[in-house]
Design a protein around this motif. Structure first.
Motif, PDB file in Angstrom:
ATOM      1  N   GLU A 146       0.816  -1.211   0.000  1.00  0.00           N
ATOM      2  CA  GLU A 146       0.000   0.000   0.000  1.00  0.00           C
ATOM      3  C   GLU A 146       0.846   1.255   0.000  1.00  0.00           C
ATOM      4  OE1 GLU A 146      -2.806  -0.461   3.182  1.00  0.00           O
ATOM      5  OE2 GLU A 146      -4.030  -1.879   2.019  1.00  0.00           O
ATOM      6  N   SER A 147       1.995   1.216   0.650  1.00  0.00           N
ATOM      7  CA  SER A 147       2.887   2.372   0.638  1.00  0.00           C
ATOM      8  C   SER A 147       3.365   2.677  -0.781  1.00  0.00           C
ATOM      9  CB  SER A 147       4.083   2.121   1.558  1.00  0.00           C
ATOM     10  OG  SER A 147       4.984   3.206   1.521  1.00  0.00           O
ATOM     11  N   SER A 148       3.767   1.640  -1.519  1.00  0.00           N
ATOM     12  CA  SER A 148       4.231   1.857  -2.888  1.00  0.00           C
ATOM     13  C   SER A 148       3.077   2.293  -3.789  1.00  0.00           C
ATOM     14  CB  SER A 148       4.883   0.588  -3.436  1.00  0.00           C
ATOM     15  OG  SER A 148       3.966  -0.468  -3.523  1.00  0.00           O
ATOM     16  N   ARG A 150       0.456   4.110  -2.967  1.00  0.00           N
ATOM     17  CA  ARG A 150       0.162   5.529  -2.729  1.00  0.00           C
ATOM     18  C   ARG A 150       1.136   6.428  -3.489  1.00  0.00           C
ATOM     19  NH1 ARG A 150      -0.226   3.465   2.599  1.00  0.00           N
ATOM     20  NH2 ARG A 150      -2.419   3.224   3.244  1.00  0.00           N
TER      21      ARG A 150
END
Length: 217
Positions: A146-148, A150
């Motif tokens: 999810e970090s990547s 975003r």
């Protein structure tokens, strides 16, 4: 469910599932409106965005079917552009699976066309591992994925699903192939493995977005 000349090419178990996938891509949303996107506005330019548009020049019948929860009137609108014949489209398939606690191997995902994204519709999927012929395609926790995502403008739907997006840079060419020419020169499915890790036993729906022609799967 959406059909072209009687053949289903997109299926969602509910309008909520379709909206959650729209929300993942950051597509506009309005109360009381469900948008079915055939063009893909998250692609890099107008040409790429329209690659999967439904061109109906050689289509006899385009049907959208839905189960309505309460009596009422549904009004449908369509955005149209220049005419043309049907080409590549986005196919959406749903694969239900009875998941156990821990790492599960999904054996029911159809292969053939390339995959643009897969959405594991369960809030407690904590990690994903995908392997192609012994080579690791993805091996990451939900938080890392999810970090990547975003960073590429996606809006992860943490509370309802975990997604794996192969086209985050806005190009269909990054879609993951699921078939190819084998050592004997024959078209064959690639040896893919899908292994989500889950913290609670329950039914898991996986929605897979394929890049395919109408005559494909």
């Amino acid at each position: 469910r959406c059909k072209l000349d009687g053949k289903e090419f997109q299926f969602y178990a509910s309008g909520t599932a379709a909206q959650d996938i729209n929300d993942f891509y950051g597509r506009p949303a309005d109360a009381g409106v469900l948008q079915l996107w055939f063009a893909r506005p998250e692609m890099n330019d107008r040409g790429l965005q329209r690659v999967t548009s439904i061109r109906t020049g050689d289509v006899q019948q385009f049907t959208v079917e839905m189960d309505q929860g309460a009596a009422g009137t549904i009004i449908a609108h369509a955005i149209v552009s220049e005419p043309g014949n049907l080409g590549l489209i986005t196919k959406v398939r749903r694969y239900p699976f009875a998941a156990a606690i821990g790492q599960n191997e999904l054996s029911n995902i159809t292969q053939g066309p390339s995959i643009m994204a897969a959405h594991f519709y369960k809030s407690d999927v904590t990690a994903l591992y995908v392997e192609d012929g012994g080579q690791i395609v993805a091996n990451a926790t939900k938080a890392a994925l999810e970090s990547s995502q975003r960073g590429y403008g996606r809006v992860p739907q943490t509370a309802v699903m975990t997604s794996l997006d192969f086209c985050m840079e806005g190009n269909h060419g990054d879609a993951m192939p699921t078939s190819g020419i084998n050592a004997r020169g024959v078209q064959a499915n690639r040896p893919l493995r899908w292994l989500p890790t889950i913290t609670a036993a329950a039914n898991l729906d996986t929605y897979v977005e394929y890049l395919d022609f109408w005559a494909g799967i």
